[in-house]
Design an enzyme around this catalytic site. Structure first.
Site, mmCIF file in Angstrom:
data_model
loop_
_atom_site.group_PDB
_atom_site.id
_atom_site.type_symbol
_atom_site.label_atom_id
_atom_site.label_comp_id
_atom_site.label_asym_id
_atom_site.label_seq_id
_atom_site.Cartn_x
_atom_site.Cartn_y
_atom_site.Cartn_z
ATOM 1 N N CYS A 2 10.174 -1.975 -0.205
ATOM 2 C CA CYS A 2 9.342 -1.912 0.994
ATOM 3 C C CYS A 2 10.149 -1.198 2.055
ATOM 4 O O CYS A 2 11.138 -1.726 2.562
ATOM 5 C CB CYS A 2 8.969 -3.316 1.466
ATOM 6 S SG CYS A 2 8.088 -3.310 3.050
ATOM 7 N N GLU A 113 3.153 2.103 0.631
ATOM 8 C CA GLU A 113 3.818 2.546 -0.594
ATOM 9 C C GLU A 113 3.236 3.892 -0.977
ATOM 10 O O GLU A 113 2.128 4.258 -0.557
ATOM 11 C CB GLU A 113 3.633 1.547 -1.747
ATOM 12 C CG GLU A 113 4.507 0.304 -1.657
ATOM 13 C CD GLU A 113 6.008 0.593 -1.748
ATOM 14 O OE1 GLU A 113 6.387 1.776 -1.914
ATOM 15 O OE2 GLU A 113 6.782 -0.366 -1.646
#
Length: 250
Positions: A2, A113
């Site tokens: 992340c 993402e």
């Protein structure tokens, strides 16, 4: 991994949402940030036992993203410590003390993402997705925090202590795993109190609180590649692409 997320809720909303008792940084308020990147200041919810109190008090603090262990020679290591794998928290020297004693929640509206897709020209490119709770609620990412003492500063220097954090990651669920194989670990509200409890130091018990999100809990939305540049910010970064521009995810 992340490496970017969005956090646009106002401080007073987070104080209420997370049932915070103490504003740990009353003179600091972060503006809405739709492109949170490593080394930026972020909000963290944590519980500590003040010297004058006999119990832990839940508070909201401003910390820097990128964990700097207490033993680090300088804070530059933080840029490489933005994530901590849930599977090895109790083993890694950089994280095991914080995992036992200094756990936090990192509020987010969602995270980004990138997924390789094939363009019209046949070339591969990376398509960003904004991944958020399907119900539009807050995302409470599991995190760890640490205090680092700057040996070059005087004891009365307000910058003597640096407070930093890291996001705990886990294997992504089946559908999200097609975008990226890792995702932030979320803590559901009914586990917040236990997760934040500084008196709960048995790492085996703490590990039991780390339960990946249920399938379907999160929605993945294709968004503009403007998010690729950390200088870009604003609500347009989490706005869905028009249907004609959005690639097919599944």
């Amino acid at each position: 991994m992340c490496g970017r997320y969005a956090s646009a809720r106002k401080k007073h909303e987070l104080l209420e949402e997370f049932q915070v008792e103490l504003d740990g940084d009353p003179d600091k308020e972060l503006g809405p940030d739709y492109n949170v990147a490593p080394t930026k200041n972020v909000y963290a919810v944590l519980s500590r036992v003040p010297k004058e109190a006999g119990r832990a008090v839940r508070q909201l603090r401003v910390v820097r993203w990128g964990l700097v262990p207490a033993w680090a020679k300088d804070p530059s290591i933080g840029s490489r410590m933005i994530n901590a794998r849930a599977e090895t928290l109790a083993e890694k020297p950089s994280f095991r003390q914080a995992f036992a004693k200094r756990r936090c929640l990192l509020p987010a509206d969602g995270y980004f993402e990138w997924m390789p897709v094939e363009g019209d020209d046949g070339k591969k490119r990376k398509q960003p997705y904004f991944i958020r709770p399907d119900d539009g609620g807050v995302l409470a990412m599991a995190g760890l925090y640490e205090f680092w003492k700057d040996p070059s500063r005087a004891d009365d220097d307000p910058l003597k202590w640096l407070v930093t954090c890291t996001v705990i990651t886990t294997d992504a669920e089946d559908e999200l795993g097609r975008i990226h194989d890792r995702m932030p670990m979320m803590i559901e509200q009914d586990r917040w109190a236990e997760w934040l409890d500084p008196k709960l130091t048995d790492t085996e018990s703490v590990s039991g609180l780390l339960v990946p999100a249920s399938p379907g809990r999160l929605a993945a939305i294709p968004v503009s590649t403007d998010v690729n540049n950390v200088r870009n910010n604003g609500p347009d970064l989490i706005k869905p692409l028009p249907p004609e521009e959005a690639p097919a995810l599944f």
